[in-house]
Design a protein around this motif. Structure first.
Motif, PDB file in Angstrom:
ATOM      1  N   VAL A 331       1.013  -1.078   0.051  1.00 20.88           N
ATOM      2  CA  VAL A 331       0.138   0.124   0.026  1.00 20.88           C
ATOM      3  C   VAL A 331       0.961   1.343  -0.191  1.00 20.88           C
ATOM      4  O   VAL A 331       1.631   1.667   0.956  1.00 20.88           O
ATOM      5  CB  VAL A 331      -0.918  -0.084   1.330  1.00 20.88           C
ATOM      6  N   TRP A 402       1.275  -2.233   4.911  1.00 25.69           N
ATOM      7  CA  TRP A 402       1.074  -3.731   4.694  1.00 25.69           C
ATOM      8  C   TRP A 402      -0.427  -3.825   4.515  1.00 25.69           C
ATOM      9  O   TRP A 402      -1.103  -3.356   5.281  1.00 25.69           O
ATOM     10  CB  TRP A 402       1.567  -4.860   5.559  1.00 25.69           C
ATOM     11  N   ASP A 403      -0.937  -4.587   3.463  1.00 21.90           N
ATOM     12  CA  ASP A 403      -2.452  -5.023   3.455  1.00 21.90           C
ATOM     13  C   ASP A 403      -2.465  -6.390   3.805  1.00 21.90           C
ATOM     14  O   ASP A 403      -2.071  -7.325   3.124  1.00 21.90           O
ATOM     15  CB  ASP A 403      -2.930  -4.881   1.850  1.00 21.90           C
ATOM     16  N   ASN A 405      -4.972  -8.567   4.152  1.00 17.08           N
ATOM     17  CA  ASN A 405      -5.822  -9.277   3.490  1.00 17.08           C
ATOM     18  C   ASN A 405      -4.889  -9.996   2.282  1.00 17.08           C
ATOM     19  O   ASN A 405      -5.595 -11.016   2.003  1.00 17.08           O
ATOM     20  CB  ASN A 405      -6.904  -8.341   2.867  1.00 17.08           C
ATOM     21  N   THR A 430      -3.810   0.169  12.877  1.00 15.04           N
ATOM     22  CA  THR A 430      -4.330   0.350  11.718  1.00 15.04           C
ATOM     23  C   THR A 430      -5.004   1.658  11.430  1.00 15.04           C
ATOM     24  O   THR A 430      -4.945   2.567  11.933  1.00 15.04           O
ATOM     25  CB  THR A 430      -5.385  -0.874  11.289  1.00 15.04           C
ATOM     26  N   CYS A 438      -7.769  -5.282   8.130  1.00 19.77           N
ATOM     27  CA  CYS A 438      -7.174  -4.553   7.129  1.00 19.77           C
ATOM     28  C   CYS A 438      -5.735  -4.457   7.060  1.00 19.77           C
ATOM     29  O   CYS A 438      -5.004  -5.212   6.999  1.00 19.77           O
ATOM     30  CB  CYS A 438      -8.089  -3.494   6.703  1.00 19.77           C
ATOM     31  N   VAL A 439      -5.310  -3.193   7.119  1.00 16.72           N
ATOM     32  CA  VAL A 439      -3.780  -2.840   7.042  1.00 16.72           C
ATOM     33  C   VAL A 439      -2.907  -2.920   8.485  1.00 16.72           C
ATOM     34  O   VAL A 439      -3.598  -2.902   9.459  1.00 16.72           O
ATOM     35  CB  VAL A 439      -3.742  -1.576   6.281  1.00 16.72           C
TER      36      VAL A 439
END
Length: 489
Positions: A331, A402-403, A405, A430, A438-439
């Motif tokens: 990301v 970092w994502d 997912n 996050t 998520c992230v």
């Protein structure tokens, strides 16, 4: 040197055990009576320097299958020799101590003859040691220097501290100096240097005392330019300007990393935040991603040094071996950004919507030390408190995080738990508006056998200079940074 020969077991019965034992693993039961087995003869011991040469003659018997040589009555660990062996050199026998050397013959892998024992004593002597032993102190390194005597048989140099021979360093025989790094501060230490003769025998010791004065540990900021004022981006200059005002803070160049002692420089901060910088760690400033600098950073980290990687520098987690190549931050933003009326916040409540029960986890990170003294708020009306980092106005939107997912749940309850288990980390925050997982934008990577601790902060909200005016939450940016650096010391 005194020698004597003992035949049979009348003198050595207690030390040598029973007369006839198995030669090998064979344990006979119900076999014929033991025959009268010939023993070695004309056994003698001769001292030459620090070696005892034990020799013997064998009987003329074709059934001999091996020779047992036993040192100092250690019958549990005989030295097995070939069937035709007629001598053995004993090395390492203590000086001034009478040694017992026994030879037995093995017959047919079934029987062992009586032992014949000879004794010998190496004379006690004082072996010449080093001279002119001195020390110099630089930082926490004590450098010892000495002169070697003109003596033969030197096979090594042994150095130890405060009498702890078990922790000795052994150097080649021609060594005349050695650096003792990361030495204790404010404590007088005694350093001993000995020569080793013929691999076993220490010389007369030489000692010197030294005290390393106390040195306050420093935080280091890695520059990519000669001075922080020369940094090409306003956010980097703002971060470096704040750092320059902190206690025990020092700017370093990439060429210095290899010389840093983690005890004196327990943490290095690397901050990269530049408009237009392409994604990928190889695109970070050239002078911090060369093979030499990456190797130096890896060694510093492996030796216990901590790293704070912020903004685009989070990508260094890949070449430093903190995350695998396939888990680089994806990301990413590098544009000029835009203007907005909301407040950019980060969320330490991971999985807020799962707090009342779910197959996925809820993780409250607010007790972590990096949040000490920070006030959480809800300026955007999300229904839960966050940490505001930058207010309304122009924001560059430079995420580098970092994502989770992408990596899925694996065998864990949720993507955060899987990311943490895979990377050996703890996700600390996050995006502020994210109510699930998520992230991973603020992550602590735990130390392991290959690297030290690291905190990576890739939030766009972590912007050091808001271009549209004073950031009302600048104090949070500064306090969060201070907490992180102090935590990593």
């Amino acid at each position: 040197m005194a020698t004597k020969i003992i035949y049979g077991l009348s003198v050595m019965t207690l030390a040598m055990g029973m007369t006839f034992t198995s030669c090998g693993d064979f344990e006979p039961t119900g076999y014929e009576a033991t025959p009268d087995l010939p023993t070695v003869r004309d056994m003698k011991a001769t001292v030459s320097g620090h070696t005892v040469n034990v020799s013997w003659q064998l009987p003329s018997d074709k059934n001999i299958t091996g020779v047992q040589f036993i040192k100092n009555a250690d019958t549990r660990n005989p030295i097995m020799l070939e069937a035709n062996a007629t001598s053995y050199d004993v090395k390492g026998q203590p000086l001034g101590v009478e040694g017992y050397f026994t030879v037995k013959l093995c017959y047919g892998d079934k029987y062992v003859s009586e032992g014949v024992t000879v004794t010998a004593t190496l004379p006690e002597e004082q072996l010449a040691g080093v001279t002119s032993l001195t020390n110099t102190i630089s930082g926490r390194t004590v450098t010892l220097s000495w002169a070697l005597p003109s003596a033969s048989g030197i096979t090594g140099v042994r150095i130890y501290r405060d009498g702890d021979v078990s922790a000795a360093v052994v150097l080649p025989a021609n060594a005349t100096s050695y650096e003792m790094k990361a030495q204790p501060m404010d404590v007088e230490m005694t350093y001993t240097v000995e020569l080793i003769y013929d691999e076993y025998y220490p010389s007369v010791p030489s000692t010197v005392k030294a005290t390393v004065p106390y040195i306050a540990p420093k935080m280091a900021y890695l520059l990519t330019t000669n001075t922080w004022q020369d940094l090409p981006d306003d956010d980097e200059r703002a971060a470096a300007s704040w750092f320059a005002s902190q206690d025990n803070a020092e700017f370093i160049q990439p060429s210095q990393i290899a010389t840093l002692e983690p005890d004196l420089y327990p943490v290095i901060w690397i901050e990269i935040d530049r408009v237009g910088l392409p994604l990928g760690w190889q695109n970070l400033p050239e002078n911090i991603v060369s093979d030499e600098v990456i190797a130096a950073l890896r060694e510093y980290s492996a030796n216990g040094g901590s790293l704070y990687l912020s903004n685009m520098a989070t990508q260094l987690t890949v070449p430093l071996g903190i995350v695998p190549d396939n888990m680089a931050p994806t990301v990413y933003g590098n544009g000029d950004g835009g203007s907005g009326d909301d407040v950019w916040v980060i969320n330490p409540y991971l999985g807020w919507d799962f707090r009342n029960g779910s197959d996925q986890g809820f993780y409250d990170r607010t007790a972590h030390a990096i949040y000490d003294g920070l006030t959480l708020e809800d300026p955007n009306g999300y229904g839960y408190e966050n940490l505001p980092l930058i207010g309304p106005g122009q924001r560059e939107d430079h995420n580098c995080l970092w994502d989770c997912n992408i990596y899925g749940r694996g065998s864990y309850p949720d993507v955060i738990a899987n990311f943490e288990a895979t990377t050996g980390s703890l996700v600390l925050a996050t995006w502020g508006h994210v109510r699930d997982h998520c992230v991973a934008g603020l992550v602590e990577f735990y130390s392991n056998a290959n690297h030290g601790r690291c905190i990576a902060n890739g939030f766009a909200a972590y912007e050091w200079n808001q271009n549209s005016g004073t950031n009302p939450y600048q104090h949070n940016v500064e306090k969060l940074t201070s907490n992180i650096l102090n935590y990593l010391k």
